[in-house]
Design a protein around this motif. Structure first.
Motif, short mmCIF file in Angstrom:
data_model
loop_
_atom_site.label_atom_id
_atom_site.label_comp_id
_atom_site.label_asym_id
_atom_site.label_seq_id
_atom_site.Cartn_x
_atom_site.Cartn_y
_atom_site.Cartn_z
N THR A 443 0.81 -1.22 0.00
CA THR A 443 0.00 0.00 0.00
C THR A 443 0.84 1.27 0.00
OG1 THR A 443 -0.16 -0.19 2.41
CG2 THR A 443 -2.01 -1.03 1.11
N ARG A 444 2.02 1.23 0.62
CA ARG A 444 2.85 2.44 0.70
C ARG A 444 3.81 2.56 -0.48
NH1 ARG A 444 0.22 5.57 4.34
NH2 ARG A 444 -0.52 4.25 6.06
N LYS A 445 3.76 1.60 -1.40
CA LYS A 445 4.75 1.60 -2.49
C LYS A 445 4.12 1.63 -3.87
CE LYS A 445 7.11 -2.13 -1.38
NZ LYS A 445 8.22 -3.11 -1.46
N VAL A 446 2.81 1.87 -3.94
CA VAL A 446 2.16 1.82 -5.25
C VAL A 446 1.32 3.07 -5.47
CG1 VAL A 446 0.16 0.54 -4.41
CG2 VAL A 446 0.74 0.43 -6.82
N ALA A 447 1.39 3.59 -6.69
CA ALA A 447 0.54 4.70 -7.13
C ALA A 447 -0.32 4.20 -8.29
CB ALA A 447 1.38 5.90 -7.56
N PHE A 448 -1.59 4.43 -8.21
CA PHE A 448 -2.49 4.01 -9.27
C PHE A 448 -2.77 5.20 -10.20
CE2 PHE A 448 -3.42 -0.29 -8.22
CZ PHE A 448 -3.27 -0.39 -6.84
N GLU A 449 -2.54 4.99 -11.49
CA GLU A 449 -2.74 6.02 -12.49
C GLU A 449 -4.13 5.88 -13.11
OE1 GLU A 449 0.25 6.34 -15.46
OE2 GLU A 449 1.91 6.01 -14.07
N VAL A 450 -4.83 7.00 -13.20
CA VAL A 450 -6.14 7.01 -13.86
C VAL A 450 -6.17 8.15 -14.87
CG1 VAL A 450 -7.36 5.98 -11.92
CG2 VAL A 450 -7.12 8.44 -12.04
N LEU A 451 -6.84 7.88 -15.97
CA LEU A 451 -7.03 8.93 -16.97
C LEU A 451 -8.03 9.94 -16.46
CD1 LEU A 451 -7.19 6.91 -20.30
CD2 LEU A 451 -5.39 8.49 -19.61
N GLU A 452 -7.77 11.22 -16.79
CA GLU A 452 -8.68 12.28 -16.38
C GLU A 452 -9.73 12.44 -17.46
OE1 GLU A 452 -7.13 15.98 -17.10
OE2 GLU A 452 -8.35 17.07 -15.68
N ASN A 453 -10.96 12.07 -17.14
CA ASN A 453 -12.02 12.20 -18.14
C ASN A 453 -13.38 12.34 -17.47
OD1 ASN A 453 -12.91 9.51 -17.44
ND2 ASN A 453 -11.27 8.72 -18.75
N HIS A 454 -14.38 12.68 -18.30
CA HIS A 454 -15.73 12.90 -17.77
C HIS A 454 -16.33 11.63 -17.21
CE1 HIS A 454 -16.20 16.99 -19.24
NE2 HIS A 454 -15.66 16.63 -20.39
N SER A 455 -16.04 10.48 -17.83
CA SER A 455 -16.72 9.24 -17.44
C SER A 455 -16.39 8.84 -16.02
CB SER A 455 -16.35 8.11 -18.41
OG SER A 455 -14.95 7.85 -18.37
N LEU A 456 -15.16 9.06 -15.57
CA LEU A 456 -14.79 8.69 -14.21
C LEU A 456 -15.59 9.50 -13.20
CD1 LEU A 456 -13.10 7.19 -12.16
CD2 LEU A 456 -11.30 8.89 -12.48
N GLU A 457 -15.71 10.80 -13.43
CA GLU A 457 -16.43 11.66 -12.49
C GLU A 457 -17.89 11.25 -12.33
OE1 GLU A 457 -14.53 15.42 -14.51
OE2 GLU A 457 -15.51 15.99 -12.65
N SER A 458 -18.45 10.66 -13.38
CA SER A 458 -19.87 10.30 -13.35
C SER A 458 -20.13 8.97 -12.64
CB SER A 458 -20.43 10.24 -14.78
OG SER A 458 -19.80 9.21 -15.52
N HIS A 459 -19.08 8.24 -12.29
CA HIS A 459 -19.25 6.94 -11.63
C HIS A 459 -18.88 7.05 -10.15
CE1 HIS A 459 -20.14 4.79 -15.30
NE2 HIS A 459 -19.05 5.25 -15.87
N THR A 460 -19.89 7.12 -9.32
CA THR A 460 -19.67 7.28 -7.88
C THR A 460 -18.86 6.13 -7.31
OG1 THR A 460 -21.79 8.43 -7.74
CG2 THR A 460 -20.82 7.65 -5.67
N ALA A 461 -19.13 4.90 -7.75
CA ALA A 461 -18.43 3.73 -7.22
C ALA A 461 -16.93 3.80 -7.54
CB ALA A 461 -19.03 2.45 -7.80
N ALA A 462 -16.58 4.26 -8.74
CA ALA A 462 -15.18 4.36 -9.12
C ALA A 462 -14.46 5.41 -8.28
CB ALA A 462 -15.06 4.70 -10.61
#
Length: 568
Positions: A443-462
């Motif tokens: 947990t202290r050694k990993v960074a998760f990369e996500v694309l910045e887009n409209h679809s992510l913001e619209s998904h509360t679970a994500a």
């Protein structure tokens, strides 16, 4: 000594020993008696005070008017409190709270007034200083907010504009198409432009791209036709037909325009460095009355590729054209991917990320590769879309996370792994990620990369899943920041640790002033928010030096290291 005398003496002792000023005033407002604290506070001696009218010692605007507090006591025979400011014997202003209590005889007639004066000058001074400080802070906040708003407005303008040609870019096209009623789009691509770049160099290639942009602008029949610069050597023309009834005439116009563009470019000599270069273009045209903007652009791209394959100057997209061939290609890739997952041929590749603050502390991005049955390494852009369409994407994510965690579980390096919205919405995948993080203590050694887009913001679970990762100790990174859609509020809402500045802004940062301006603004924003920055596509020493100059925290690209199965 009588009881009355004893009470009077006791009152005298209390009166003189009081820490705050006390004063006895007659019915006609003549000062009869003051204590030591009063003389010390006011600066007036007893000789200067006793026998004087109270309003000559501590004058205020209400003295001798109907609003005078002393007159109010005479009328109401009630104790009152009020604030008063007066000048002492040496001319200094003193702020006080004055409590006045009426003295009544047995017949409840007013015989005098006892005033109790508490010095609050210091408190008032602090209050005034606090008000001034708050006003100054509010002013600075307003100024800073306005400055940030101006920077964001500038970034929005820059992010909607191609830095080379100053034409609106792909993001602007998607926005304009989304707002239209019946959009028609033509994509124009220079054939074999890579050969021109390789032969004449990128500077000459850029000159040709700018020259072609000017030529296309001149060719457009009227302002209703809008020209855009897409990625690389591609342009777009957009027109809103408004109604389906207008489409036949509009499509005839587009066909005539495509022919005119092709013939004009064929007969135009593009001069560069005393050399004349001939160009040839292919055009794909698509229209719709309902599809989303990205789908329309994809259809135009399919038509463009088909035109090039058939060596035609232009083609219109039609649903029936080439569908069978594309289906066969999709089936081939789906089968290849299924076998790779079954026989454990999804492997991680690692690309080093240079730490400008601590060069010995390298980070690594983990990238997926597919090994086919002949041992050939296949890049993800060839199979990821098929993986998503066939619901095999979570299996790729699981293989990459499990294998990379196994490699780094005993190493100190931090790694970054890409997550797609589909990963975050798949319960099995999110559960698996949490389990593997705990199993390998990553947990202290990993960074998760996500694309910045409209679809992510619209998904509360994500969004909630990302917040849970953050809470558990993982870091979050925004991938391809600045590629088009850039929402600063979104970045702040998820408390990201890294901004990965898109390759389109870094590729020519050593030469391109617009890229430099955008990157400087992004870095300033990130630094203000405590977010670290990573430059992608650092492909040369010149770009690397420029990245260092702009105080970016990390560099990633072929100049640093190519992705490979072993740690570089």
């Amino acid at each position: 000594m009588t009881q009355l005398e004893s009470n009077y003496n006791e009152f005298q002792q209390i009166f003189n020993a009081a820490a705050d000023g006390m004063c006895v005033i007659a019915r006609d407002f003549t000062v009869l008696k003051v204590n030591d604290a009063f003389t010390a506070m006011t600066g007036f001696t007893r000789e200067q005070t006793i026998g004087q009218k109270c309003y000559t010692l501590t004058p205020n605007p209400y003295c001798q008017t109907p609003s005078c507090p002393m007159l109010r006591i005479a009328d109401s025979l009630q104790c009152i409190d009020f604030d008063i400011t007066f000048k002492n014997g040496v001319g200094d202003e003193i702020d006080c709270i004055l409590t006045a209590t009426p003295l009544l005889n047995p017949s409840r007639e007013l015989t005098g007034i006892v005033t109790y004066i508490k010095d609050i000058t210091e408190r008032k001074r602090h209050e005034r200083e606090l008000i001034t400080t708050n006003q100054n802070l509010e002013k600075k906040v307003i100024e800073r907010t306005q400055a940030l708003k101006g920077q964001e407005d500038q970034l929005v303008r820059l992010l909607y504009t191609d830095t080379l040609t100053s034409l609106p870019n792909r993001l602007r096209l998607l926005r304009d198409v989304a707002k239209s009623k019946v959009p028609v789009v033509a994509l124009i691509n220079i054939d074999d432009f890579e050969q021109i770049n390789n032969f004449y160099g990128y500077a000459e290639g850029d000159f040709i791209l700018v020259s072609l942009a000017r030529l296309l602008s001149d060719i457009l029949p009227n302002p209703a036709y809008a020209l855009y610069k897409m990625h690389a050597d591609e342009y777009a023309i957009f027109l809103d037909a408004q109604t389906a009834a207008n489409l036949p005439a509009i499509l005839d116009n587009f066909e005539g325009l495509a022919k005119h563009i092709a013939s004009t470019i064929l007969t135009t000599r593009f001069s560069t460095n005393h050399q004349e270069v001939l160009l040839r273009v292919s055009t794909g045209i698509a229209f719709t009355a309902s599809a989303d903007p990205k789908s329309l652009v994809i259809k135009a791209d399919i038509a463009l590729r088909e035109a090039r394959a058939q060596r035609k100057p232009y083609l219109f997209f039609r649903e029936a054209d080439g569908i069978d061939a594309r289906y066969q290609d999709n089936i081939k890739w789906a089968k290849l991917l299924q076998e790779a997952i079954k026989y454990d041929r999804i492997v991680p590749y690692f690309q080093a990320i240079y730490n400008h603050r601590d060069p010995n502390n390298r980070h690594y991005e983990v990238l997926a590769r597919l090994v086919d049955n002949r041992g050939k390494i296949i890049s993800p852009h060839q199979f990821l879309d098929v993986a998503k369409a066939t619901r095999q994407y979570p299996a790729i994510t699981k293989a990459i996370i499990q294998k990379s965690f196994s490699v780094f579980k005993h190493l100190p390096n931090e790694i970054s792994i890409n997550l797609d919205v589909e990963d975050m919405l798949d319960l099995q995948t999110t559960t698996m990620i949490h389990e593997l993080l705990e199993k390998y203590n990553m947990t202290r050694k990993v960074a998760f990369e996500v694309l910045e887009n409209h679809s992510l913001e619209s998904h509360t679970a994500a969004v909630q899943f990302l917040k849970n990762l953050k809470t558990s100790g993982c870091k979050l990174a925004v991938d391809d920041f600045g590629s088009g859609y850039s929402n600063f509020a979104y970045v702040l809402s998820l408390d990201f640790d890294y901004l990965k500045i898109d390759a389109s802004l870094i590729r020519n940062i050593d030469q391109d002033a617009s890229s430099q301006s955008i990157v400087k603004s992004i870095v300033a924003f990130a630094q203000d928010m405590g977010i670290k920055t990573i430059a992608e596509f650092v492909h040369s020493e010149s770009v690397f030096t420029t990245v260092q100059k702009y105080n970016i925290d990390f560099s990633q690209g072929y100049y640093i290291a190519r992705p490979g199965p072993q740690l570089a």
